[in-house]
Scaffold this motif. Structure first.
Motif, PDB file in Angstrom:
ATOM      1  N   HIS A 174       0.748  -1.418  -0.316  1.00 13.05           N
ATOM      2  CA  HIS A 174      -0.076   0.308   0.033  1.00 13.05           C
ATOM      3  C   HIS A 174       0.716   1.007  -0.080  1.00 13.05           C
ATOM      4  CE1 HIS A 174      -3.123   2.835   0.888  1.00 13.05           C
ATOM      5  NE2 HIS A 174      -4.026   1.832   0.625  1.00 13.05           N
ATOM      6  N   ILE A 175       0.209   2.651  -0.912  1.00 14.70           N
ATOM      7  CA  ILE A 175       1.780   3.484  -0.846  1.00 14.70           C
ATOM      8  C   ILE A 175       1.387   4.537   0.765  1.00 14.70           C
ATOM      9  CG2 ILE A 175      -1.055   4.769  -1.210  1.00 14.70           C
ATOM     10  CD1 ILE A 175       2.921   5.453  -3.309  1.00 14.70           C
ATOM     11  N   THR A 176       0.463   4.164   1.519  1.00 17.92           N
ATOM     12  CA  THR A 176       0.976   4.611   2.184  1.00 17.92           C
ATOM     13  C   THR A 176       1.511   4.135   3.723  1.00 17.92           C
ATOM     14  OG1 THR A 176      -1.346   3.667   3.617  1.00 17.92           O
ATOM     15  CG2 THR A 176      -1.522   5.583   2.776  1.00 17.92           C
ATOM     16  N   ASN A 177       2.379   2.575   3.460  1.00 13.26           N
ATOM     17  CA  ASN A 177       3.348   2.204   4.172  1.00 13.26           C
ATOM     18  C   ASN A 177       4.590   2.216   3.817  1.00 13.26           C
ATOM     19  OD1 ASN A 177       1.536   0.683   4.697  1.00 13.26           O
ATOM     20  ND2 ASN A 177       1.834  -1.226   3.725  1.00 13.26           N
ATOM     21  N   LEU A 178       4.657   2.989   2.450  1.00 14.63           N
ATOM     22  CA  LEU A 178       5.544   4.341   1.722  1.00 14.63           C
ATOM     23  C   LEU A 178       5.784   5.232   2.580  1.00 14.63           C
ATOM     24  CD1 LEU A 178       8.465   3.766   0.355  1.00 14.63           C
ATOM     25  CD2 LEU A 178       7.061   5.062  -2.098  1.00 14.63           C
ATOM     26  N   ILE A 179       4.208   5.934   1.991  1.00 14.00           N
ATOM     27  CA  ILE A 179       4.635   7.529   2.671  1.00 14.00           C
ATOM     28  C   ILE A 179       4.014   7.544   4.310  1.00 14.00           C
ATOM     29  CG2 ILE A 179       4.013  10.342   1.873  1.00 14.00           C
ATOM     30  CD1 ILE A 179       4.339   9.016  -0.996  1.00 14.00           C
ATOM     31  N   ARG A 180       4.425   7.470   4.793  1.00  9.63           N
ATOM     32  CA  ARG A 180       3.890   7.935   6.653  1.00  9.63           C
ATOM     33  C   ARG A 180       3.162   8.638   6.427  1.00  9.63           C
ATOM     34  NH1 ARG A 180       4.324   2.006   8.566  1.00  9.63           N
ATOM     35  NH2 ARG A 180       5.633   1.102   7.065  1.00  9.63           N
ATOM     36  N   ASP A 181       3.211  10.394   6.019  1.00 13.11           N
ATOM     37  CA  ASP A 181       3.546  11.320   6.215  1.00 13.11           C
ATOM     38  C   ASP A 181       1.753  11.723   7.141  1.00 13.11           C
ATOM     39  OD1 ASP A 181       2.491  14.414   6.427  1.00 13.11           O
ATOM     40  OD2 ASP A 181       5.005  14.204   6.781  1.00 13.11           O
ATOM     41  N   PRO A 182       1.353  11.918   8.004  1.00 15.96           N
ATOM     42  CA  PRO A 182      -0.068  12.250   8.162  1.00 15.96           C
ATOM     43  C   PRO A 182      -0.825  13.213   7.434  1.00 15.96           C
ATOM     44  CG  PRO A 182       1.070  12.237   9.845  1.00 15.96           C
ATOM     45  CD  PRO A 182       1.626  12.533   9.652  1.00 15.96           C
ATOM     46  N   ARG A 183       0.214  13.687   6.757  1.00 12.58           N
ATOM     47  CA  ARG A 183      -0.600  14.635   6.370  1.00 12.58           C
ATOM     48  C   ARG A 183      -1.044  14.457   4.474  1.00 12.58           C
ATOM     49  NH1 ARG A 183       3.426  19.683   5.881  1.00 12.58           N
ATOM     50  NH2 ARG A 183       4.892  17.919   6.561  1.00 12.58           N
ATOM     51  N   PHE A 184      -0.223  13.209   3.922  1.00 10.64           N
ATOM     52  CA  PHE A 184      -0.183  12.842   2.898  1.00 10.64           C
ATOM     53  C   PHE A 184      -1.467  11.899   2.909  1.00 10.64           C
ATOM     54  CE2 PHE A 184      -0.086   8.951   0.111  1.00 10.64           C
ATOM     55  CZ  PHE A 184       0.464   9.752  -1.388  1.00 10.64           C
ATOM     56  N   VAL A 185      -1.151  11.134   3.835  1.00 12.96           N
ATOM     57  CA  VAL A 185      -2.255   9.891   4.434  1.00 12.96           C
ATOM     58  C   VAL A 185      -3.547  10.342   4.522  1.00 12.96           C
ATOM     59  CG1 VAL A 185      -3.334   7.821   5.881  1.00 12.96           C
ATOM     60  CG2 VAL A 185      -0.648   8.140   5.776  1.00 12.96           C
ATOM     61  N   HIS A 215      -6.572   9.855   1.685  1.00 13.93           N
ATOM     62  CA  HIS A 215      -8.047   9.112   2.063  1.00 13.93           C
ATOM     63  C   HIS A 215      -9.331  10.462   1.827  1.00 13.93           C
ATOM     64  CE1 HIS A 215      -6.522   5.005   2.848  1.00 13.93           C
ATOM     65  NE2 HIS A 215      -5.854   5.615   4.286  1.00 13.93           N
ATOM     66  N   SER A 216      -8.873  11.233   1.776  1.00 19.61           N
ATOM     67  CA  SER A 216      -9.919  12.439   0.981  1.00 19.61           C
ATOM     68  C   SER A 216     -10.724  12.641   0.269  1.00 19.61           C
ATOM     69  CB  SER A 216      -9.305  13.616   1.578  1.00 19.61           C
ATOM     70  OG  SER A 216      -8.309  14.575   0.912  1.00 19.61           O
ATOM     71  N   LEU A 217     -10.071  11.595  -0.765  1.00 22.25           N
ATOM     72  CA  LEU A 217     -11.042  11.834  -2.162  1.00 22.25           C
ATOM     73  C   LEU A 217     -11.591  12.969  -3.141  1.00 22.25           C
ATOM     74  CD1 LEU A 217     -12.584   8.790  -1.874  1.00 22.25           C
ATOM     75  CD2 LEU A 217     -10.644   8.549  -2.935  1.00 22.25           C
ATOM     76  N   ASP A 218     -10.092  13.852  -2.278  1.00 21.74           N
ATOM     77  CA  ASP A 218     -10.092  15.307  -2.985  1.00 21.74           C
ATOM     78  C   ASP A 218      -8.271  15.958  -3.472  1.00 21.74           C
ATOM     79  OD1 ASP A 218     -11.343  18.009  -4.054  1.00 21.74           O
ATOM     80  OD2 ASP A 218     -11.683  18.925  -1.784  1.00 21.74           O
ATOM     81  N   TYR A 219      -8.911  15.773  -4.807  1.00 21.91           N
ATOM     82  CA  TYR A 219      -7.398  15.926  -4.897  1.00 21.91           C
ATOM     83  C   TYR A 219      -7.589  17.424  -6.440  1.00 21.91           C
ATOM     84  CZ  TYR A 219      -7.391  10.982  -3.718  1.00 21.91           C
ATOM     85  OH  TYR A 219      -7.338   9.957  -3.060  1.00 21.91           O
ATOM     86  N   ARG A 220      -8.598  17.989  -5.908  1.00 20.86           N
ATOM     87  CA  ARG A 220      -8.101  19.496  -6.287  1.00 20.86           C
ATOM     88  C   ARG A 220      -7.166  20.508  -6.301  1.00 20.86           C
ATOM     89  NH1 ARG A 220     -13.786  21.963  -5.014  1.00 20.86           N
ATOM     90  NH2 ARG A 220     -12.973  21.010  -3.038  1.00 20.86           N
ATOM     91  N   GLU A 221      -6.390  20.637  -5.168  1.00 19.65           N
ATOM     92  CA  GLU A 221      -5.305  20.769  -5.009  1.00 19.65           C
ATOM     93  C   GLU A 221      -4.118  20.111  -4.404  1.00 19.65           C
ATOM     94  OE1 GLU A 221      -4.880  23.947  -5.829  1.00 19.65           O
ATOM     95  OE2 GLU A 221      -6.940  24.504  -5.652  1.00 19.65           O
ATOM     96  N   ILE A 262      -2.790  13.727  -6.882  1.00 19.80           N
ATOM     97  CA  ILE A 262      -3.273  12.096  -7.305  1.00 19.80           C
ATOM     98  C   ILE A 262      -4.638  12.568  -8.479  1.00 19.80           C
ATOM     99  CG2 ILE A 262      -5.246  10.278  -6.552  1.00 19.80           C
ATOM    100  CD1 ILE A 262      -2.741  10.482  -3.649  1.00 19.80           C
ATOM    101  N   THR A 263      -5.052  11.541  -8.867  1.00 19.14           N
ATOM    102  CA  THR A 263      -5.565  11.670 -10.090  1.00 19.14           C
ATOM    103  C   THR A 263      -6.584  10.067  -9.671  1.00 19.14           C
ATOM    104  OG1 THR A 263      -4.593  12.468 -11.936  1.00 19.14           O
ATOM    105  CG2 THR A 263      -6.197  11.554 -12.709  1.00 19.14           C
ATOM    106  N   LEU A 264      -7.932  10.042  -9.792  1.00 17.85           N
ATOM    107  CA  LEU A 264      -8.704   9.186 -10.163  1.00 17.85           C
ATOM    108  C   LEU A 264      -9.305   8.550 -11.398  1.00 17.85           C
ATOM    109  CD1 LEU A 264     -11.497   9.915  -7.455  1.00 17.85           C
ATOM    110  CD2 LEU A 264      -9.755   7.409  -7.335  1.00 17.85           C
ATOM    111  N   TYR A 265      -9.262   7.106 -11.455  1.00 19.74           N
ATOM    112  CA  TYR A 265      -8.964   6.917 -13.523  1.00 19.74           C
ATOM    113  C   TYR A 265     -10.036   5.125 -13.202  1.00 19.74           C
ATOM    114  CZ  TYR A 265      -4.589   3.912 -13.824  1.00 19.74           C
ATOM    115  OH  TYR A 265      -4.400   2.819 -12.780  1.00 19.74           O
ATOM    116  N   GLY A 266     -10.265   5.083 -13.910  1.00 23.87           N
ATOM    117  CA  GLY A 266     -10.873   3.384 -14.171  1.00 23.87           C
ATOM    118  C   GLY A 266     -11.345   3.148 -12.769  1.00 23.87           C
TER     119      GLY A 266
END
Length: 438
Positions: free
Chosen positions: A139-150, A154-160, A178-182
């Motif tokens: 899982h990506i959060t196992n690599l980037i553990r910063d709470p802000r990234f987590v 999980h917010s699914l709001d990637y406009r900014e 982050i971009t959602l697709y598929g």
């Protein structure tokens, strides 16, 4: 259709032939069965040839056959050949996409619908420390553990985009998008903005240092000008005429320096030390009194609370943000306008509004209103006495309180500025004694 007619004719001839031979021999039924059996054996042999071809030698020419089976073999072979061509073309496209991604300086990481890493380019290995054999499927959060990234993930709001330091090099600053697709899959891109970050820090330091250094000479000038104004009647007339304008411009410069210093502090200091719950009605009433003093009766100002509430945050910073919105309304609306300070519940939490019925703003300007020194009407910037930093301060104050600014305005229809706060920062009163109006 013609092939099927021939096939039925062939079946009929075999049946008639078998029946005829059987009738001659006195066993008509047995002869009919033999004829039909020969027909079935023929088709089973063709089916066996088809199975062997598809299972063992699919790349070779199809088995030789005539009639319906020959047509079937030819169609399957043409379809198979078209599929190989399409597959080869798609593989070529995928190779080019992979090669182009490898050539990018930005990190690219592909995630499945669960957030597990499937593929990444070499830039991701360099910036994020990914290792092909070890990290694939994690899982990506196992690599980037910063709470802000987590929280961002999980917010699914990637406009900014999100700006963080690299997980393997604190000196490297990365901007994540982050971009959602598929089927809820994600594409994570990270750009190295270390140089831009350093330049931005240099700009902030420069503005803060220059603003700080300007305070002392401006204070001295202001002090002398006040002294001279006390003896204005003793000065020569041509000196006295410029004294008022000098005082006005000095005050304007002091306001500009104070706003620059405040903006610099908001950008560099994460805050939080003075956050506490405070009553919104008391705050709005206080801002209203300051706005009425600035308006001097030119506009009417009111406060509306659809529900009593308290807000958790820095009261001083929130006061500064709301004051900037209200003072802008006072400066830019014509005499006789009405300005309303309002709090009301919002689907995301709560909303502090500043609404006026003035001239309004063309929507083309709205995306840039929070930029430093951006003005809709540059011709009246000096007359209004504003610094051009008010909405930039509002934006940064709201960001520090997990909130955001929404602006709704059209020419001739007034303007509404909404500060949307999350529910986690609001404490709504339980009594039903509302709305309150002042």
């Amino acid at each position: 259709m013609r092939l099927w007619k021939r096939e039925f004719l062939r079946l009929g001839l075999l049946a008639i032939l078998g029946w005829g031979l059987g009738w001659i021999l006195g066993i008509a039924g047995f002869g009919l069965a033999v004829g039909i059996s020969l027909y079935l054996v023929y088709h089973l042999l063709q089916l066996r040839a088809l199975h062997h071809w598809l299972t063992h030698t699919p790349q070779s020419e199809p088995p030789a056959a005539s009639g319906l089976w020959g047509e079937l073999f030819d169609r399957l072979y043409r379809h198979q050949k078209a599929q190989r061509i399409t597959q080869s073309r798609l593989l070529g496209i995928l190779r080019r996409i992979e090669e182009s991604s490898e050539a990018m300086r930005d990190s690219v990481v592909m995630l499945d619908r669960h957030g597990d890493m499937e593929w990444w380019n070499s830039a991701a290995e360099r910036m994020l420390g990914l290792k092909t054999a070890h990290d694939r499927g994690h899982h990506i959060t196992n690599l980037i553990r910063d709470p802000r990234f987590v929280g961002y993930f999980h917010s699914l709001d990637y406009r900014e985009p999100l700006t963080l330091h690299s997980p393997i090099d604190e000196r490297m600053v990365l901007q994540f998008q982050i971009t959602l697709y598929g089927d809820d899959e994600r594409l994570v891109m990270a750009r190295d903005i270390t140089r831009l970050h350093q330049l931005e820090e240099m700009r902030r330091d420069f503005v803060a240092n220059v603003s700080h250094e300007l305070r002392t000479p401006l204070t001295v000038l202001s002090g002398y000008l006040e002294t001279y104004s006390d003896y204005a009647d003793q000065l020569p007339p041509r000196f006295a005429r410029g004294l008022g304008q000098m005082q006005e411009q000095t005050t304007r410069m002091q306001n500009l320096v104070n706003d620059l210093l405040l903006l610099s502090r908001l950008e560099t200091d994460r805050g939080g030390a003075d956050h506490a719950a405070f009553d919104l009605q008391a705050l709005l009433e206080s801002v209203k009194r300051d706005a009425e003093a600035l308006s001097a009766g030119r506009q009417t100002i009111s406060v509306e609370l659809e529900q009593p509430a308290s807000l958790t945050g820095s009261e001083q910073e929130i006061r500064s943000a709301i004051s900037n919105l209200v003072f802008n309304a006072v400066r830019y609306t014509p005499p006789g306008s009405h300005i309303t300070l309002r709090f009301k519940p919002h689907p995301k939490g709560g909303c502090l509004e500043v609404e006026d019925d003035g001239e309004g703003i063309d929507p083309i300007h709205i995306p840039r209103l929070t930029e430093r020194f951006y003005r809709v009407d540059k011709g009246r910037s000096t007359a209004t006495g504003g610094t051009g930093l008010g909405l930039a301060i509002v934006k940064h104050v709201l960001l520090r309180h997990d909130a955001h600014l929404e602006i709704n305005s059209h020419p001739g229809q007034g303007a509404t500025f909404r500060c949307i706060f999350p529910a986690s920062r609001l404490i709504l009163a339980t009594d039903d004694a509302f709305p309150h109006h002042a």
